[in-house]
Scaffold this motif. Structure first.
Motif, PDB file in Angstrom:
ATOM      1  N   UNK A  72       0.812  -1.218   0.000  1.00  0.00           N
ATOM      2  CA  UNK A  72       0.000   0.000   0.000  1.00  0.00           C
ATOM      3  C   UNK A  72       0.846   1.268   0.000  1.00  0.00           C
ATOM      4  N   UNK A  73       2.085   1.188  -0.468  1.00  0.00           N
ATOM      5  CA  UNK A  73       2.954   2.378  -0.522  1.00  0.00           C
ATOM      6  C   UNK A  73       2.335   3.482  -1.371  1.00  0.00           C
ATOM      7  N   UNK A  74       1.645   3.086  -2.408  1.00  0.00           N
ATOM      8  CA  UNK A  74       1.019   4.077  -3.295  1.00  0.00           C
ATOM      9  C   UNK A  74      -0.074   4.860  -2.571  1.00  0.00           C
ATOM     10  N   UNK A  75      -0.722   4.231  -1.604  1.00  0.00           N
ATOM     11  CA  UNK A  75      -1.762   4.926  -0.833  1.00  0.00           C
ATOM     12  C   UNK A  75      -1.184   6.159  -0.152  1.00  0.00           C
ATOM     13  N   UNK A  76      -0.040   5.988   0.498  1.00  0.00           N
ATOM     14  CA  UNK A  76       0.560   7.100   1.248  1.00  0.00           C
ATOM     15  C   UNK A  76       1.006   8.210   0.301  1.00  0.00           C
ATOM     16  N   UNK A  77       1.494   7.819  -0.881  1.00  0.00           N
ATOM     17  CA  UNK A  77       1.887   8.821  -1.879  1.00  0.00           C
ATOM     18  C   UNK A  77       0.657   9.591  -2.380  1.00  0.00           C
ATOM     19  N   UNK A  78      -0.428   8.862  -2.638  1.00  0.00           N
ATOM     20  CA  UNK A  78      -1.656   9.503  -3.121  1.00  0.00           C
ATOM     21  C   UNK A  78      -2.234  10.411  -2.044  1.00  0.00           C
ATOM     22  N   UNK A  79      -2.210   9.961  -0.801  1.00  0.00           N
ATOM     23  CA  UNK A  79      -2.716  10.798   0.296  1.00  0.00           C
ATOM     24  C   UNK A  79      -1.919  12.092   0.383  1.00  0.00           C
ATOM     25  N   UNK A  80      -0.609  11.993   0.223  1.00  0.00           N
ATOM     26  CA  UNK A  80       0.231  13.188   0.290  1.00  0.00           C
ATOM     27  C   UNK A  80      -0.109  14.141  -0.858  1.00  0.00           C
ATOM     28  N   UNK A  81      -0.277  13.602  -2.061  1.00  0.00           N
ATOM     29  CA  UNK A  81      -0.625  14.441  -3.218  1.00  0.00           C
ATOM     30  C   UNK A  81      -1.969  15.127  -3.021  1.00  0.00           C
ATOM     31  N   UNK A  82      -2.909  14.418  -2.400  1.00  0.00           N
ATOM     32  CA  UNK A  82      -4.265  14.947  -2.204  1.00  0.00           C
ATOM     33  C   UNK A  82      -4.387  15.739  -0.903  1.00  0.00           C
ATOM     34  N   UNK A  83      -3.288  15.801  -0.152  1.00  0.00           N
ATOM     35  CA  UNK A  83      -3.249  16.539   1.113  1.00  0.00           C
ATOM     36  C   UNK A  83      -4.290  16.011   2.123  1.00  0.00           C
TER      37      UNK A  83
END
Length: 136
Positions: free
Chosen positions: A4-15
């Motif tokens: 789920x590494x991509x989840x954390x990246x997406x959350x960061x992008x979406x603030x």
């Protein structure tokens, strides 16, 4: 293995923070913990995360295929898991096997050190190896 590494990246992008997921969207702290550890979560949870973040599944998770060594370690852990109800003290062995899988996956160069036997020590010789000469 699902990561789920991509989840954390997406959350960061979406603030969107973990706090916001828990406080405003009703995601349980337990589910966040499971996602952090790349553990199993239901498809409902994945769908919910995609809806909250307005993204696709590919932006939340990815499937990474295990190496033969990882597969063997997982099979050993599963076989040992069957004995947990008979011998709970074996749970530590399973935990170590799963940690080995994680280490092999993250750092293949470290995998060799996992399989090496610890050095034998001589427990009969308790005397110090060197002594200071007596003061004169």
């Amino acid at each position: 293995m699902v990561r789920y590494d991509r989840l954390w990246e997406t959350m960061q992008k979406k603030n969107i923070t973990q706090y916001r997921l828990i406080k405003y969207y009703g995601v349980s702290a337990g589910q966040i913990g499971r996602l952090k550890k790349n553990m199993y979560v239901s498809t409902h949870t994945i769908e919910m995360m995609c809806a909250i973040l307005g993204c696709s599944v590919e932006e939340v998770m990815e499937v990474v295929h295990e190496t033969p060594e990882e597969v063997e370690t997982i099979h050993k852990a599963l076989e040992e898991a069957e004995t947990i109800h008979k011998a709970p003290e074996e749970a530590e062995t399973i935990h170590k096997a799963l940690e080995e899988v994680e280490t092999i996956h993250k750092a293949p160069e470290e995998a060799e050190t996992i399989h090496k036997a610890p050095e034998e020590t001589d427990r009969h010789d308790a005397s110090p190896k060197s002594q200071d000469p007596p003061a004169t």
